[in-house]
Each structure stands twice: as structure tokens, then as C-alpha cells.
Scaffold this motif. Structure first.
Motif, PDB file in Angstrom:
ATOM      1  N   ALA A 105      13.081   0.484  -8.069  1.00 27.58           N
ATOM      2  CA  ALA A 105      13.957   0.113  -7.030  1.00 27.58           C
ATOM      3  C   ALA A 105      13.411   0.438  -5.759  1.00 27.58           C
ATOM      4  N   PHE A 106      12.007   0.182  -5.365  1.00 25.20           N
ATOM      5  CA  PHE A 106      11.330   0.558  -4.187  1.00 25.20           C
ATOM      6  C   PHE A 106      11.654  -0.563  -3.196  1.00 25.20           C
ATOM      7  N   TYR A 107      11.963   0.099  -2.044  1.00 21.91           N
ATOM      8  CA  TYR A 107      11.931  -0.916  -1.004  1.00 21.91           C
ATOM      9  C   TYR A 107      11.758  -0.259   0.386  1.00 21.91           C
ATOM     10  N   VAL A 108      10.965  -0.845   1.429  1.00 20.83           N
ATOM     11  CA  VAL A 108      10.644  -0.483   2.555  1.00 20.83           C
ATOM     12  C   VAL A 108      11.347  -1.337   3.630  1.00 20.83           C
ATOM     13  N   ASP A 109      12.024  -1.051   4.723  1.00 21.67           N
ATOM     14  CA  ASP A 109      12.541  -1.623   5.826  1.00 21.67           C
ATOM     15  C   ASP A 109      11.720  -1.202   6.978  1.00 21.67           C
ATOM     16  N   MET A 110      10.904  -1.821   7.338  1.00 22.55           N
ATOM     17  CA  MET A 110       9.971  -1.311   8.322  1.00 22.55           C
ATOM     18  C   MET A 110      10.637  -1.472  10.058  1.00 22.55           C
ATOM     19  N   LYS A 111      11.798  -2.262  10.032  1.00 23.85           N
ATOM     20  CA  LYS A 111      12.528  -2.538  11.362  1.00 23.85           C
ATOM     21  C   LYS A 111      13.268  -1.021  11.307  1.00 23.85           C
ATOM     22  N   GLU A 112      14.103  -0.943  10.259  1.00 22.28           N
ATOM     23  CA  GLU A 112      14.768   0.292  10.278  1.00 22.28           C
ATOM     24  C   GLU A 112      14.024   1.785  10.105  1.00 22.28           C
ATOM     25  N   LYS A 113      12.792   1.357   9.598  1.00 23.20           N
ATOM     26  CA  LYS A 113      12.123   2.521   9.258  1.00 23.20           C
ATOM     27  C   LYS A 113      12.728   3.501   8.068  1.00 23.20           C
ATOM     28  N   THR A 114      12.954   2.651   7.056  1.00 24.99           N
ATOM     29  CA  THR A 114      13.698   3.542   6.001  1.00 24.99           C
ATOM     30  C   THR A 114      12.928   2.916   4.631  1.00 24.99           C
ATOM     31  N   ILE A 115      12.947   3.933   3.775  1.00 25.48           N
ATOM     32  CA  ILE A 115      12.185   3.571   2.481  1.00 25.48           C
ATOM     33  C   ILE A 115      13.279   4.232   1.435  1.00 25.48           C
ATOM     34  N   ARG A 116      13.565   3.475   0.268  1.00 17.64           N
ATOM     35  CA  ARG A 116      14.584   3.847  -0.626  1.00 17.64           C
ATOM     36  C   ARG A 116      13.892   3.556  -1.952  1.00 17.64           C
ATOM     37  N   LYS A 147       0.734  -1.275  -0.035  1.00 17.94           N
ATOM     38  CA  LYS A 147      -0.087  -0.078  -0.140  1.00 17.94           C
ATOM     39  C   LYS A 147       0.792   1.263  -0.115  1.00 17.94           C
ATOM     40  N   ILE A 148       2.101   1.302   0.645  1.00 17.84           N
ATOM     41  CA  ILE A 148       2.897   2.224   1.004  1.00 17.84           C
ATOM     42  C   ILE A 148       3.490   2.656  -0.546  1.00 17.84           C
ATOM     43  N   HIS A 149       3.785   1.723  -1.265  1.00 12.87           N
ATOM     44  CA  HIS A 149       4.623   1.590  -2.462  1.00 12.87           C
ATOM     45  C   HIS A 149       3.268   2.300  -3.456  1.00 12.87           C
ATOM     46  N   SER A 150       2.235   1.835  -3.472  1.00 12.92           N
ATOM     47  CA  SER A 150       1.211   2.366  -4.453  1.00 12.92           C
ATOM     48  C   SER A 150       1.036   4.057  -4.102  1.00 12.92           C
ATOM     49  N   ASN A 151       0.915   4.285  -2.946  1.00 12.50           N
ATOM     50  CA  ASN A 151       0.749   5.647  -2.369  1.00 12.50           C
ATOM     51  C   ASN A 151       2.121   6.764  -2.938  1.00 12.50           C
ATOM     52  N   ILE A 152       3.022   6.164  -2.604  1.00  6.58           N
ATOM     53  CA  ILE A 152       4.376   6.982  -3.091  1.00  6.58           C
ATOM     54  C   ILE A 152       4.740   6.939  -4.428  1.00  6.58           C
ATOM     55  N   ILE A 161       9.860  16.340  -4.324  1.00  6.05           N
ATOM     56  CA  ILE A 161       9.353  14.953  -4.215  1.00  6.05           C
ATOM     57  C   ILE A 161       9.800  14.572  -2.673  1.00  6.05           C
ATOM     58  N   LEU A 162      10.926  14.872  -2.016  1.00  3.70           N
ATOM     59  CA  LEU A 162      11.601  14.519  -0.894  1.00  3.70           C
ATOM     60  C   LEU A 162      10.414  14.909   0.085  1.00  3.70           C
ATOM     61  N   ASN A 163       9.997  16.168   0.086  1.00  7.48           N
ATOM     62  CA  ASN A 163       9.218  16.816   0.981  1.00  7.48           C
ATOM     63  C   ASN A 163       7.800  16.403   0.858  1.00  7.48           C
ATOM     64  N   ASP A 164       7.382  15.909  -0.354  1.00  8.14           N
ATOM     65  CA  ASP A 164       5.978  15.285  -0.346  1.00  8.14           C
ATOM     66  C   ASP A 164       5.775  14.047   0.064  1.00  8.14           C
TER      67      ASP A 164
END
Length: 372
Positions: free
Chosen positions: A321-332, A301-306, A351-354
Motif C-alpha cells: 500500500a505504498f503511495y507518495v503525494d509529492m504535492k502534499e509531501k506525504t508518504i504512506r 526510486k523512493i519506493h525501492s529505497n524505502i 522503521i519510522l525513524n529510518d
């Protein structure tokens, strides 16, 4: 198989150039004789133009032979770029011939010399036009079939030479009918086009050496081939380095499931390399991995929104190249910004601010890729 194709290509290019050399030398001899007898600067310059074509073909043959030498310790990626260097030498010869011709033509305008045309002169000019048209079509077709830029250029040049020869013929006919001599002016015209041809060939070679963009159709076809392979969900950042006509070495990023193991990835990469080499004659020296989240509905869902947020900016060409690390709380993720955009940093900051506003609890790592 690849070696056999290279040998066949070399053989065809050499044979075609030899045909061009012999044809041009015959035309040089006849035009030089006719030009001297008729005292025609235009015909003599046409002969010089044919001579430069013959010299260009000789250099191309030598360069093709050198370019197809086996890789060695000093040149592990082969010698293919010699073809581009030879094109620059050819361009220099053509440019010099054009400048020399221009000077001689201007001299004839200042101090005109009466030309004497005969029926034989006109017949030879007509024959040379027909020969050049046939030669141009033959050489260009071979060049397109075997992806030889030098042959395609030679074919186009031969066709254009026929047009220039026609202008010489036209000036001769006008002189015979009206006694008005235009041949020195035609010589200037021929010289200008010779110079233009030399500059264009030189700039094309420079583009290849600098690293010209591979046409988008080829890139799209290679990516399609890669994505058609099982367990590959995307192909991005395809970089192709040119080491001579039909000689590319490249790298690519592929998107695969985050659940795949090294034991599964290794044969997949080998399969991709072999498939692309067999189908496109391109060797992928490096394959980098993007992992794709598959284990969490919330991440999808996060991927779709971003994705929607990023692609709402018309300046963005691609998102991957979308990837979420929920443990480290990072999105790249990676983005590609259109080259026509001047305020690239502003777009990046926007984009970063949005995305930060949407997910303030995450740290974002956004990479701007090159639009290759």
C-alpha cells in the motif's frame, strides 16, 4: 450452483451420520448384552462410548438441518454457526460420559467384580473392532471430501474407538490366560480418552466461534486468483469471517494503477467478486483500493529505497500500500509485524525513524496491519 452444492453437502452429511447412528446403536445393543452377561465393566463402558457416538451423530444431523436454513431478517448471514454450537453440545455429552465411566471404573477397582468371558464375547469384540475401523475410514473420507469437521472428527473418533475396543479384547484374553483382571483399569483408560476427546471437540468449536486463522494455503490461493485478474497488481489484508463450514464472507485490499477511473474500477471489483465466489465459494463483501504510483520515475526510486529499508528488519512480514503525494509531501504505506515479536512499538519507531532519515522532507503515515 452454490445452493445446489450446499444441499448436496447437507444430504451427504445427514446420510453418513445416519449410517454411523445405526451402526453405533447395533454395537451398543450387542456390547450391553455381552457386558451384562459377562459382568464386564470395560465392555459396558465401551457400549456407553458407542452410545455417546450415536447421540453425537443425532445432534450433528439436527444441527446440519438447522444450519442450512435460509437466511432470514434476524440472521441475514445464515445459520451455519449452529454446527459449532452443536459440536459444543456433543463435547458436553462425551465429557459427561467420560466422567461417569471414570467414576464407575474406579469403583470397580476399589470393589472388584469377577468377569466371565466366553467365546461369543471375544467374537463380538473382534467384529466390533472391524466394524469401527471400517466406519471410521468411511466417515473420515466423506468428511474430508465435503469439508465437514464434524464428520472428520467422528471418523477419527470411530478409529480410536476400535483401538479402545482392542484394549478391552486384550484385557479379556489376558484374564482368560492368566486369571489376572485388568478390565477396571482398562475402563479407567477408556474413560480418560473419552474425557480427552470431549475437551478437544469443545476447544475446536470454541476456536471456530472465536475466529480461528484460515490456513495460509487457502489465503495464498485466493490472493493468487485475485492477482491473476488483469489490472490487479497486489492483494493484501484478506479478511475471512466464518459463518459455518464452507461459509465465508470477506474483504480484501487490491492494488491498482493510480490512473484508473471509477468507471473502470467498478466492473473490475464486480469481476473479482464473481471470480472468487465461483472458484473458492467465498463472497467478498468489500474491496478496498490501494493506488500505485505510475507517473513519476522519482517516486518509483523512493519506493525501492524505502522497501529495502523496511524489509531489512527481519520482524517485518509484509510491506504494501505504498503511495507518495509529492504535492502534499506525504508518504504512506502499510507493514505487517510478525506476531512473535513482543517489542512491536520499538520496531515501528525504528522503521519510522529510518525512513525519516532518508526522506526528512516528507510526512510519513505508516499503518500496522494485522497478520491475518
Amino acid at each position: 450452483m452454490m445452493k445446489a452444492n450446499e444441499e448436496k453437502r447437507e444430504s451427504v452429511i445427514v446420510r453418513t451420520n445416519i449410517v454411523g447412528i445405526l451402526t453405533n446403536l447395533i454395537l451398543v445393543i450387542f456390547k450391553a448384552i455381552v457386558g451384562l452377561i459377562s459382568n464386564s465393566i470395560a465392555i459396558l463402558l465401551d457400549a456407553v462410548n458407542n452410545l455417546s457416538d450415536a447421540l453425537s451423530s443425532i445432534i450433528t444431523v439436527i444441527a446440519t438441518k438447522l444450519a442450512n436454513r435460509e437466511p432470514d431478517k434476524k440472521h441475514p448471514l445464515g445459520h451455519g454457526r449452529i454446527e459449532y454450537l452443536s459440536a459444543m453440545i456433543v463435547a458436553g455429552i462425551i465429557f459427561y460420559a467420560g466422567i461417569t465411566s471414570l467414576i464407575e471404573s474406579i469403583k470397580k477397582i476399589i470393589n472388584p467384580v469377577k468377569a466371565e468371558y466366553s467365546n461369543i464375547t471375544l467374537i463380538i469384540l473382534v467384529i466390533s473392532i472391524i466394524i469401527k475401523l471400517l466406519l471410521g475410514k468411511y466417515v473420515k473420507n466423506i468428511g474430508e471430501k465435503f469439508n465437514s469437521p464434524s464428520l472428520v472428527a467422528s471418523g477419527s473418533d470411530a478409529t480410536f474407538d476400535a483401538i479402545l475396543s482392542f484394549s478391552v479384547l486384550a484385557s479379556a484374553i489376558i484374564y482368560l490366560l492368566t486369571n489376572i483382571s485388568l478390565e477396571a483399569y482398562v475402563g479407567v483408560l477408556i474413560s480418560i480418552f473419552i474425557i480427552k476427546s470431549g475437551i478437544e471437540i469443545f476447544m475446536e468449536a470454541v476456536d471456530e466461534i472465536l475466529g480461528k486463522r484460515v490456513d495460509r494455503k487457502t489465503i495464498a490461493e485466493i490472493k493468487k486468483t485475485i492477482c491473476s485478474i488483469e489490472n490487479v497488481y497486489g492483494a493484501y489484508d484478506l479478511v475471512l469471517n466464518n459463518y459455518g463450514p464452507d461459509k465465508y464472507i470477506g474483504s480484501v485490499h487490491i492494488e491498482i494503477l493510480d490512473s484508473m477511473t471509477a468507471e473502470e474500477i467498478d466492473p473490475l471489483e464486480r469481476h473479482i467478486v464473481n471470480t472468487v465466489l465461483e472458484k473458492h465459494n467465498i463472497y467478498l463483501a468489500g474491496i478496498t483500493i490501494y493506488s500505485m504510483n505510475t507517473k513519476n520515475e522519482e517516486i518509483i526510486k523512493i519506493h525501492s529505497n524505502i522497501l529495502k529499508t523496511v524489509m531489512s528488519n527481519k520482524e517485518i512480514v509484509e510491506f504494501h500500500a505504498f503511495y507518495v503525494d509529492m504535492k502534499e509531501k506525504t508518504i504512506r504505506f502499510d507493514i505487517i509485524i510478525d506476531y512473535s515479536v513482543k517489542n512491536r512499538e520499538e520496531i515501528y519507531d525504528k522503521i519510522l525513524n529510518d525512513v525519516k532519515k532518508e526522506y526528512p522532507e516528507y510526512i510519513f503515515n505508516i499503518k500496522v496491519d494485522i497478520d491475518i
